[in-house]
Design a protein around this motif. Structure first.
Motif, PDB file in Angstrom:
ATOM      1  N   PRO A 205       0.799  -1.230   0.000  1.00 55.18           N
ATOM      2  CA  PRO A 205       0.000   0.000   0.000  1.00 55.18           C
ATOM      3  C   PRO A 205       0.828   1.275   0.000  1.00 55.18           C
ATOM      4  O   PRO A 205       0.336   2.329  -0.375  1.00 55.18           O
ATOM      5  N   ARG A 206       2.096   1.194   0.403  1.00 56.55           N
ATOM      6  CA  ARG A 206       2.948   2.388   0.352  1.00 56.55           C
ATOM      7  C   ARG A 206       3.138   2.869  -1.088  1.00 56.55           C
ATOM      8  O   ARG A 206       3.256   4.070  -1.356  1.00 56.55           O
ATOM      9  N   LEU A 207       3.144   1.920  -2.019  1.00 59.33           N
ATOM     10  CA  LEU A 207       3.292   2.276  -3.426  1.00 59.33           C
ATOM     11  C   LEU A 207       2.016   2.892  -3.978  1.00 59.33           C
ATOM     12  O   LEU A 207       2.064   3.811  -4.805  1.00 59.33           O
ATOM     13  N   LEU A 208       0.874   2.415  -3.516  1.00 59.17           N
ATOM     14  CA  LEU A 208      -0.386   3.029  -3.921  1.00 59.17           C
ATOM     15  C   LEU A 208      -0.469   4.467  -3.406  1.00 59.17           C
ATOM     16  O   LEU A 208      -0.941   5.371  -4.107  1.00 59.17           O
ATOM     17  N   GLN A 209       0.014   4.694  -2.192  1.00 60.93           N
ATOM     18  CA  GLN A 209       0.005   6.053  -1.655  1.00 60.93           C
ATOM     19  C   GLN A 209       0.878   6.966  -2.512  1.00 60.93           C
ATOM     20  O   GLN A 209       0.500   8.106  -2.822  1.00 60.93           O
ATOM     21  N   LYS A 210       2.061   6.482  -2.903  1.00 59.58           N
ATOM     22  CA  LYS A 210       2.938   7.292  -3.740  1.00 59.58           C
ATOM     23  C   LYS A 210       2.299   7.547  -5.109  1.00 59.58           C
ATOM     24  O   LYS A 210       2.423   8.652  -5.667  1.00 59.58           O
ATOM     25  N   ALA A 211       1.632   6.548  -5.645  1.00 54.91           N
ATOM     26  CA  ALA A 211       0.948   6.744  -6.926  1.00 54.91           C
ATOM     27  C   ALA A 211      -0.116   7.826  -6.804  1.00 54.91           C
ATOM     28  O   ALA A 211      -0.254   8.684  -7.680  1.00 54.91           O
ATOM     29  N   ARG A 212      -0.851   7.788  -5.705  1.00 49.37           N
ATOM     30  CA  ARG A 212      -1.890   8.804  -5.504  1.00 49.37           C
ATOM     31  C   ARG A 212      -1.286  10.188  -5.328  1.00 49.37           C
ATOM     32  O   ARG A 212      -1.813  11.183  -5.822  1.00 49.37           O
ATOM     33  N   GLU A 213      -0.151  10.266  -4.650  1.00 48.10           N
ATOM     34  CA  GLU A 213       0.513  11.562  -4.472  1.00 48.10           C
ATOM     35  C   GLU A 213       0.939  12.138  -5.820  1.00 48.10           C
ATOM     36  O   GLU A 213       0.746  13.334  -6.097  1.00 48.10           O
ATOM     37  N   VAL A 214       1.544  11.306  -6.677  1.00 52.34           N
ATOM     38  CA  VAL A 214       1.929  11.777  -8.009  1.00 52.34           C
ATOM     39  C   VAL A 214       0.684  12.153  -8.803  1.00 52.34           C
ATOM     40  O   VAL A 214       0.654  13.178  -9.498  1.00 52.34           O
ATOM     41  N   GLY A 215      -0.358  11.335  -8.699  1.00 55.16           N
ATOM     42  CA  GLY A 215      -1.590  11.620  -9.409  1.00 55.16           C
ATOM     43  C   GLY A 215      -2.206  12.943  -8.983  1.00 55.16           C
ATOM     44  O   GLY A 215      -2.699  13.714  -9.817  1.00 55.16           O
ATOM     45  N   ASP A 216      -2.179  13.235  -7.690  1.00 58.63           N
ATOM     46  CA  ASP A 216      -2.708  14.513  -7.214  1.00 58.63           C
ATOM     47  C   ASP A 216      -1.893  15.688  -7.754  1.00 58.63           C
ATOM     48  O   ASP A 216      -2.457  16.740  -8.101  1.00 58.63           O
ATOM     49  N   MET A 217      -0.590  15.522  -7.812  1.00 59.72           N
ATOM     50  CA  MET A 217       0.245  16.589  -8.369  1.00 59.72           C
ATOM     51  C   MET A 217      -0.076  16.800  -9.847  1.00 59.72           C
ATOM     52  O   MET A 217      -0.324  17.934 -10.299  1.00 59.72           O
ATOM     53  N   LEU A 218      -0.097  15.728 -10.620  1.00 60.05           N
ATOM     54  CA  LEU A 218      -0.329  15.847 -12.057  1.00 60.05           C
ATOM     55  C   LEU A 218      -1.717  16.377 -12.374  1.00 60.05           C
ATOM     56  O   LEU A 218      -1.918  17.055 -13.392  1.00 60.05           O
ATOM     57  N   TYR A 219      -2.669  16.088 -11.506  1.00 60.17           N
ATOM     58  CA  TYR A 219      -4.039  16.553 -11.746  1.00 60.17           C
ATOM     59  C   TYR A 219      -4.101  18.078 -11.786  1.00 60.17           C
ATOM     60  O   TYR A 219      -4.916  18.660 -12.512  1.00 60.17           O
ATOM     61  N   VAL A 220      -3.228  18.729 -11.029  1.00 56.21           N
ATOM     62  CA  VAL A 220      -3.209  20.196 -11.006  1.00 56.21           C
ATOM     63  C   VAL A 220      -2.770  20.756 -12.361  1.00 56.21           C
ATOM     64  O   VAL A 220      -3.149  21.860 -12.742  1.00 56.21           O
ATOM     65  N   ALA A 221      -1.997  19.988 -13.127  1.00 58.46           N
ATOM     66  CA  ALA A 221      -1.587  20.437 -14.459  1.00 58.46           C
ATOM     67  C   ALA A 221      -2.769  20.527 -15.415  1.00 58.46           C
ATOM     68  O   ALA A 221      -2.667  21.138 -16.487  1.00 58.46           O
ATOM     69  N   PHE A 222      -3.906  19.920 -15.058  1.00 60.39           N
ATOM     70  CA  PHE A 222      -5.124  19.975 -15.876  1.00 60.39           C
ATOM     71  C   PHE A 222      -6.040  21.128 -15.464  1.00 60.39           C
ATOM     72  O   PHE A 222      -7.121  21.279 -16.042  1.00 60.39           O
ATOM     73  N   ASP A 223      -5.614  21.919 -14.482  1.00 62.76           N
ATOM     74  CA  ASP A 223      -6.458  23.023 -14.009  1.00 62.76           C
ATOM     75  C   ASP A 223      -6.304  24.215 -14.953  1.00 62.76           C
ATOM     76  O   ASP A 223      -5.684  25.234 -14.634  1.00 62.76           O
ATOM     77  N   THR A 224      -6.887  24.076 -16.138  1.00 65.84           N
ATOM     78  CA  THR A 224      -6.821  25.080 -17.197  1.00 65.84           C
ATOM     79  C   THR A 224      -8.242  25.329 -17.709  1.00 65.84           C
ATOM     80  O   THR A 224      -9.152  24.542 -17.427  1.00 65.84           O
ATOM     81  N   PRO A 225      -8.459  26.390 -18.468  1.00 62.09           N
ATOM     82  CA  PRO A 225      -9.814  26.694 -18.926  1.00 62.09           C
ATOM     83  C   PRO A 225     -10.485  25.560 -19.693  1.00 62.09           C
ATOM     84  O   PRO A 225     -11.685  25.329 -19.541  1.00 62.09           O
ATOM     85  N   ASN A 226      -9.735  24.867 -20.544  1.00 61.38           N
ATOM     86  CA  ASN A 226     -10.335  23.757 -21.308  1.00 61.38           C
ATOM     87  C   ASN A 226     -10.007  22.385 -20.722  1.00 61.38           C
ATOM     88  O   ASN A 226     -10.303  21.355 -21.318  1.00 61.38           O
ATOM     89  N   HIS A 227      -9.382  22.393 -19.538  1.00 67.76           N
ATOM     90  CA  HIS A 227      -9.035  21.164 -18.809  1.00 67.76           C
ATOM     91  C   HIS A 227      -8.098  20.251 -19.602  1.00 67.76           C
ATOM     92  O   HIS A 227      -8.078  19.040 -19.378  1.00 67.76           O
ATOM     93  N   MET A 228      -7.326  20.840 -20.507  1.00 59.59           N
ATOM     94  CA  MET A 228      -6.242  20.132 -21.166  1.00 59.59           C
ATOM     95  C   MET A 228      -4.961  20.361 -20.368  1.00 59.59           C
ATOM     96  O   MET A 228      -4.780  21.427 -19.764  1.00 59.59           O
ATOM     97  N   PRO A 229      -4.050  19.388 -20.339  1.00 57.87           N
ATOM     98  CA  PRO A 229      -2.869  19.512 -19.478  1.00 57.87           C
ATOM     99  C   PRO A 229      -1.817  20.451 -20.059  1.00 57.87           C
ATOM    100  O   PRO A 229      -1.706  20.625 -21.269  1.00 57.87           O
TER     101      PRO A 229
END
Length: 574
Positions: A205-229
């Motif tokens: 589960p430590r690896l799943l936590q790290k995956a989620r942490e990276v996923g949360d970071m990358l999700y912010v790159a989609f915070d654009t007007p058209n939701h493209m990264p």
């Protein structure tokens, strides 16, 4: 691997196949990891999956996605799909002994490089194989460490794997980076893909936590007007709360390939936000597919759009490959008249108001994965023609290795095309003429051609080699591995071993393996090694070599799918 490599148009075809599997097999159930005791937990600590206090979840959202616009990943009963792997006969004692010897040699090469990384570059992105130092080219988050997690697991290096996971959990933080700007694509395939695969294999589960942490970071790159990264993303701008906007264009491979990791993360965590973000991209690709200058395929770069209906990925793949087979692949004229194919580059133009397509007869090492992609597509979609084309593409990459003086394919090369795909005798005069034409000469002169061939060290069949490097790339062995698993042809084992021995002969250093500057020189003694060993050498190239010489049920293609960085994700089966 942009900063060194990455793929152009065809990754979208591979992603379509992978997502076709994912969407057809979207019911979640407990899954066994690679190790017998590694069962995926039925109940993971909720904070691992939904830690609202995590740094990247605290960043203010500028362009929130309305709940009604959030797309859910498909549900429903899984569907049995055609088998991908061939039925393998029982090995003879001598064949098994030879295979295991070769597998052990690959494992030893990996262990040696891993030891060098641990000693000289622990927790850094890369070890430098000549100067025995380190460098950070992918955010300073231990790219080689994360890329190698699943390889450690697959090779049964349990102690090294456990130590690596402990180090990752305790020391790698995605709240800061050594780079001002990160490549979202590279971060996704290396880090998110690496953690997800290692979790699928081990259930830690430590690896799943790290995956989620990276996923949360990358999700912010989609915070654009058209939701493209934002593909080249400034972390500081995001963390300061500034508004972001995606560029007007993006490399299609970079945005299209995000879908696999994001979909897998949503499936494991039961949080649809990542799937929804990636689906926005795929719907844009679907909308554009038949409206490009070469209908069926996408350009290397594209304008970011949004919208569309739920895509039919099998249909999208079929249309893409129909066009690719017609326009991108060519048969080169070679001395042994081998019936092989090379994937070139299709260029579109308009002449007298009518569209025209020309093929640049350029081969690239990184496009050698196309053969493996078509082999899987042919199996899954019952396209026998894809299998035939796949084998010729794989044989083309093998040919390019075998016919270079060191037995190693260069980064980029040009060849003369055949006049006919069915009959292509070798013609030395035509080859020389093609060498001159490639050099820009306006008339044929045999002496000038001979001088160019000598000066540029062109083996017969090659008309130009503008990039003579070998940077430890995996794409050729990737397709050899897939073709072997889909056909069971033992000749591919011999081809794989010849490639491995050739690479070891010229890239092995005192501590690890290095890229080389020029593979057209006459002997290993003339090779100039360069102080670089990208993480994909251990994360991809050696992994595929190891799997070629493994039992066919180790990471079976009927149970696993690989992302762009060779990280295997478990398929959800009926």
């Amino acid at each position: 691997m942009f900063a060194g490599r990455r793929r152009l148009v065809f990754p979208i075809g591979a992603v379509l196949l992978i997502l076709y599997l994912g969407y057809k097999l979207s019911v979640r159930r407990p899954e066994a990891g690679l190790w017998p005791e590694a069962q995926h937990p039925l109940h993971v600590n909720p904070k691992v999956l939904n830690d609202e206090d995590y740094f990247w979840r605290q960043i203010p959202t500028q362009y929130p996605v309305p709940p009604q616009s959030m797309r859910a990943f498909p549900q429903g009963p899984p569907v049995a799909l055609p088998k991908i792997q061939a039925e393998f006969p029982q090995e003879t004692t001598s064949d098994r002994k030879l295979r295991l010897q070769r597998q052990a040699a690959v494992r030893s090469a990996f262990q040696r490089c891993w030891d060098a990384y641990v000693k000289h570059a622990w927790l850094q992105d890369e070890v430098t194989p000549l100067s025995a130092s380190s460098k950070n080219t992918f955010g300073g988050w231990g790219a080689t460490l994360v890329d190698s997690l699943d390889t450690l697991c697959i090779m049964g290096l349990r102690q090294e794997f456990d130590e690596a996971v402990t180090a990752v959990a305790a020391n790698i933080s995605f709240e800061t980076s050594s780079l001002t700007e990160i490549n979202v694509f590279e971060t996704t395939i290396r880090y998110l893909g690496g953690f997800l695969a290692a979790y699928d294999l081990s259930g830690d589960p430590r690896l799943l936590q790290k995956a989620r942490e990276v996923g949360d970071m990358l999700y912010v790159a989609f915070d654009t007007p058209n939701h493209m990264p934002i593909t080249r993303w400034e972390l500081g701008r995001a963390t300061s709360g500034g508004k972001q906007q995606a560029a007007e264009w993006a490399l299609v491979a970079e945005i299209g390939s995000l879908c696999m990791e994001f979909t897998r993360l949503s499936l494991i965590t039961n949080d649809q936000k990542w799937f929804s973000a990636a689906e926005n991209i795929m719907l844009a690709l679907q909308k554009q597919q038949m409206e490009t200058k070469l209908p069926g395929l996408w350009p290397i770069s594209m304008v970011a759009l949004s919208g569309g209906l739920l895509p039919h990925y099998g249909d999208m793949y079929t249309e893409a490959m129909k066009t690719a087979i017609k326009y991108n692949f060519f048969r080169p004229m070679v001395p042994d008249s081998a019936d092989i194919l090379v994937s070139g580059i299709a260029r579109t133009s308009t002449e007298n108001g009518k569209p025209s397509v020309t093929v640049e007869t350029q081969g690239q090492h990184l496009v050698c994965f196309a053969g493996g992609m078509l082999a899987i597509g042919g199996k899954l979609l019952n396209e026998s023609g894809h299998l035939t084309t796949a084998r010729k593409l794989v044989d083309g990459c093998i040919w390019a290795y075998e016919n270079m003086p060191l037995g190693i394919m260069p980064e980029v090369f040009w060849m003369a095309p055949c006049d006919s795909d069915s009959d292509c005798p070798w013609d030395e005069k035509k080859w020389m003429q093609a060498v001159l034409e490639r050099a820009g000469a306006d008339k044929y002169d045999i002496d000038s051609a001979a001088d160019l061939i000598k000066e540029r060290r062109l083996p017969p069949g090659f008309t130009d080699i503008p990039d003579k490097r070998y940077v430890l790339r995996p794409e050729a062995i990737e397709s050899v591995f897939i073709m072997y698993r889909t056909t069971g042809d033992p000749r591919l084992l011999e081809a794989a071993w010849a490639v491995f021995e050739a690479i070891q002969a010229v890239t092995k250093t005192d501590i690890a393996n290095s890229a080389v500057a020029d593979v057209t020189v006459a002997s290993p003694a003339e090779v100039r090694q360069t102080d670089s060993m990208e993480s994909f050498w251990m994360g991809e190239t050696l992994k595929y070599f190891y799997l070629v010489f493994s039992e066919p049920d180790l990471i079976s293609l009927d149970e696993w799918v690989f992302n762009t960085e060779a990280h295997p994700f478990r398929r959800l089966l009926p």
